[in-house]
Design a protein around this motif. Structure first.
Motif, PDB file in Angstrom:
ATOM      1  N   ARG A 105       0.933  -1.367   0.097  1.00 39.15           N
ATOM      2  CA  ARG A 105       0.127  -0.090   0.045  1.00 39.15           C
ATOM      3  C   ARG A 105       0.763   1.142  -0.019  1.00 39.15           C
ATOM      4  N   VAL A 106       1.840   1.219   0.580  1.00 38.13           N
ATOM      5  CA  VAL A 106       2.875   2.417   0.760  1.00 38.13           C
ATOM      6  C   VAL A 106       3.371   2.614  -0.613  1.00 38.13           C
ATOM      7  N   SER A 107       3.757   1.405  -1.528  1.00 36.94           N
ATOM      8  CA  SER A 107       4.066   1.783  -2.758  1.00 36.94           C
ATOM      9  C   SER A 107       3.089   2.301  -3.858  1.00 36.94           C
ATOM     10  N   GLU A 108       1.798   1.937  -3.659  1.00 38.49           N
ATOM     11  CA  GLU A 108       0.792   2.319  -4.138  1.00 38.49           C
ATOM     12  C   GLU A 108       0.630   3.544  -3.819  1.00 38.49           C
ATOM     13  N   ALA A 109       0.715   3.883  -2.829  1.00 42.22           N
ATOM     14  CA  ALA A 109       0.376   5.566  -2.508  1.00 42.22           C
ATOM     15  C   ALA A 109       1.490   6.418  -3.187  1.00 42.22           C
ATOM     16  N   LEU A 110       2.848   5.812  -3.070  1.00 42.13           N
ATOM     17  CA  LEU A 110       3.734   6.647  -3.472  1.00 42.13           C
ATOM     18  C   LEU A 110       3.778   6.900  -4.921  1.00 42.13           C
ATOM     19  N   ALA A 111       3.313   5.594  -5.675  1.00 44.97           N
ATOM     20  CA  ALA A 111       3.097   5.679  -7.273  1.00 44.97           C
ATOM     21  C   ALA A 111       2.051   7.016  -7.605  1.00 44.97           C
ATOM     22  N   SER A 112       1.023   6.840  -6.597  1.00 42.43           N
ATOM     23  CA  SER A 112      -0.218   7.580  -6.996  1.00 42.43           C
ATOM     24  C   SER A 112       0.143   9.004  -6.829  1.00 42.43           C
ATOM     25  N   ILE A 113       1.050   9.598  -5.853  1.00 40.78           N
ATOM     26  CA  ILE A 113       1.589  10.917  -5.875  1.00 40.78           C
ATOM     27  C   ILE A 113       2.239  11.143  -6.797  1.00 40.78           C
ATOM     28  N   GLY A 114       3.196  10.383  -7.255  1.00 38.46           N
ATOM     29  CA  GLY A 114       3.854  10.240  -8.549  1.00 38.46           C
ATOM     30  C   GLY A 114       3.289  10.855  -9.443  1.00 38.46           C
ATOM     31  N   GLN A 115       2.328  10.153  -9.921  1.00 40.92           N
ATOM     32  CA  GLN A 115       1.448  10.294 -11.191  1.00 40.92           C
ATOM     33  C   GLN A 115       0.576  11.640 -11.002  1.00 40.92           C
ATOM     34  N   GLN A 116       0.296  11.682  -9.914  1.00 42.07           N
ATOM     35  CA  GLN A 116      -0.531  13.222  -9.727  1.00 42.07           C
ATOM     36  C   GLN A 116       0.433  14.353  -9.916  1.00 42.07           C
ATOM     37  N   MET A 117       1.774  14.289  -9.352  1.00 42.91           N
ATOM     38  CA  MET A 117       2.571  15.279  -9.394  1.00 42.91           C
ATOM     39  C   MET A 117       3.139  15.317 -11.011  1.00 42.91           C
ATOM     40  N   SER A 118       3.213  14.280 -11.578  1.00 38.01           N
ATOM     41  CA  SER A 118       3.666  14.304 -13.044  1.00 38.01           C
ATOM     42  C   SER A 118       2.460  15.159 -13.922  1.00 38.01           C
ATOM     43  N   GLY A 119       1.373  14.666 -13.596  1.00 33.80           N
ATOM     44  CA  GLY A 119       0.208  15.296 -14.087  1.00 33.80           C
ATOM     45  C   GLY A 119       0.049  16.896 -13.918  1.00 33.80           C
ATOM     46  N   LEU A 120       0.422  17.348 -12.582  1.00 29.57           N
ATOM     47  CA  LEU A 120       0.398  18.665 -12.435  1.00 29.57           C
ATOM     48  C   LEU A 120       1.539  19.462 -13.071  1.00 29.57           C
ATOM     49  N   TRP A 121       2.737  18.700 -13.291  1.00 30.10           N
ATOM     50  CA  TRP A 121       3.834  19.430 -13.851  1.00 30.10           C
ATOM     51  C   TRP A 121       3.455  19.494 -15.273  1.00 30.10           C
ATOM     52  N   SER A 122       2.910  18.453 -15.823  1.00 32.95           N
ATOM     53  CA  SER A 122       2.322  18.700 -17.299  1.00 32.95           C
ATOM     54  C   SER A 122       1.287  19.626 -17.805  1.00 32.95           C
ATOM     55  N   GLN A 123       0.325  19.758 -16.646  1.00 30.31           N
ATOM     56  CA  GLN A 123      -0.671  20.743 -16.697  1.00 30.31           C
ATOM     57  C   GLN A 123       0.138  22.198 -16.867  1.00 30.31           C
ATOM     58  N   GLN A 124       0.890  22.274 -15.999  1.00 31.97           N
ATOM     59  CA  GLN A 124       1.507  23.692 -15.560  1.00 31.97           C
ATOM     60  C   GLN A 124       2.374  24.236 -16.974  1.00 31.97           C
ATOM     61  N   ARG A 125       2.994  23.279 -17.370  1.00 29.49           N
ATOM     62  CA  ARG A 125       3.875  23.536 -18.701  1.00 29.49           C
ATOM     63  C   ARG A 125       2.933  23.822 -19.840  1.00 29.49           C
ATOM     64  N   GLN A 126       1.777  23.366 -19.822  1.00 31.33           N
ATOM     65  CA  GLN A 126       0.780  23.435 -21.037  1.00 31.33           C
ATOM     66  C   GLN A 126       0.166  24.875 -20.743  1.00 31.33           C
ATOM     67  N   LEU A 127       0.021  25.104 -19.505  1.00 32.36           N
ATOM     68  CA  LEU A 127      -0.481  26.598 -19.399  1.00 32.36           C
ATOM     69  C   LEU A 127       0.421  27.675 -19.503  1.00 32.36           C
ATOM     70  N   LEU A 128       1.823  27.369 -19.237  1.00 31.46           N
ATOM     71  CA  LEU A 128       2.734  28.465 -19.512  1.00 31.46           C
ATOM     72  C   LEU A 128       2.789  28.520 -20.954  1.00 31.46           C
TER      73      LEU A 128
END
Length: 370
Positions: A105-128
């Protein structure tokens, strides 16, 4: 019972003929009508034609283990057909799906956080990147008034600004009354009820007036921009503009951005006035502070700097809200569900960015002593 696929001799059954996909249904029916067959009684003298469909039926008859050793008990079978039966039997013996080890569960939680951060970074790049496209399209039009879309801009000002005046005024009026009530409740213990005027004035001139107006427009106008452009994207109207050599940024985005740059400062001003009116009403009716005293205290204690600080944030909020609303509209993939998803995303992003920028601006102005 002889036929073109199965021949029975005493206790032995010989398989022959064409065992291919073409005859698969007929072969299956023939085997279903056949009485129970012993694996040991089957002989394979050779097939006229054999493919994987027919080989699978043969393996069902003789069994996987015996099919793997077909070269030992059916040596008269051609080598190619032996190889096909053996290879297919090995494939049928192995499991179709390999059990993957389940992550903790710890690995799944970390993977989920990583996916969300990657999506947020991609979203901000698109916005810029989209902000860059908007500024690049806006720069050549500054000195070319003939290409300004005045009619579209005025229409969007009416939709996003004028029509939003009642809800902005009502909301800020009620929040102003609430702030005055809360301030009076706390300050009454110190005998400083009169400073409720300063509390209402500072909070609405610097923060609440522009912030509440921006949040309302983020939910009201950003979603409208996304839905409008998303519907155009779904109907391929934006693609039609591109095929005609027209720039969708210039035609669709810039009028909306300009309308927001005009509307939000005006709505912020309306929100400031309404908040002060709400505070004045509470001060007059509940705190025994006359309207004249309220206005005198406001004039003497509150500098115009606080008003300018609040108004300086309005164009920034307006630009960010308009750009996010338009960007999410262009990202619609073509279905009704996509329109709804990106409309929700535009509202959430706009409110988040408005609050984030407001917090950064508050820290900046505090450090500057303004």
């Amino acid at each position: 019972m002889p036929n073109k696929w199965i021949t029975q001799h005493d206790d032995h059954i010989a398989l022959h003929g064409e065992w291919t996909l073409r005859h698969y249904s007929a072969l299956r029916d023939t085997l279903n009508r056949q009485q129970e067959v012993s694996e040991a009684s089957i002989q394979l003298p050779g097939f006229d034609k054999l493919d994987t469909a027919g080989a699978a039926l043969v393996i069902e008859l003789v069994g996987v283990d015996k099919a793997k050793q077909v070269n030992e008990w059916a040596s008269e079978l051609p080598d190619a057909q032996q190889a096909l039966l053996m290879r297919l039997a090995e494939a049928m013996a192995s499991p179709l799906e390999n059990d993957q080890p389940r992550a903790s569960r710890v690995s799944e939680a970390l993977a989920s956080i990583g996916q969300q951060m990657s999506g947020l970074w991609s979203q901000q790049r698109q916005l810029l990147g989209f902000i860059g496209l908007v500024l690049a399209a806006f720069a050549p039009l500054v000195f070319r008034p003939s290409r300004w879309r005045i009619t579209a801009t005025v229409a969007h000002v009416q939709q996003s600004g004028l029509n939003a005046v009642p809800i902005v005024a009502l909301l800020t009026f009620m929040v102003g009354a609430v702030v005055a009530f809360l301030g009076a409740t706390v300050l009454e213990d110190f005998g400083a009820t009169v400073y409720t005027i300063d509390l209402v004035a500072f909070s609405f001139l610097r923060e609440f007036g522009v912030l509440l107006a921006a949040i309302l427009l983020a939910g009201r106008t950003a979603s409208a921009f996304t839905a409008q452009l998303g519907a155009m994207k779904s109907n391929e109207e934006i693609d039609a503009l591109k095929t005609q050599g027209l720039d969708p940024i210039e035609l669709l985005v810039l009028p909306r951005v300009m309308a927001m740059l005009i509307s939000l400062p005006l709505l912020a001003f309306v929100g400031m006035l309404s908040g002060l009116v709400g505070g004045a009403m509470v001060a007059t009716l509940s705190l025994d502070i006359s309207l004249t005293q309220f206005m005198d205290t406001l004039q003497n204690d509150v500098s115009v700097t606080h008003f300018l600080v609040g108004m300086s944030k309005a164009p920034v909020f307006a630009f960010v809200i308009a750009v996010i609303g338009c960007l999410e509209g262009f990202k619609v993939s073509g279905s009704a569900q996509s329109v709804g998803t990106h409309t929700t995303s535009s509202v959430v992003q706009s409110i988040f960015m408005v609050i984030l920028l407001d917090a950064l601006a508050a820290l900046f102005f505090m450090e500057m002593g303004w």
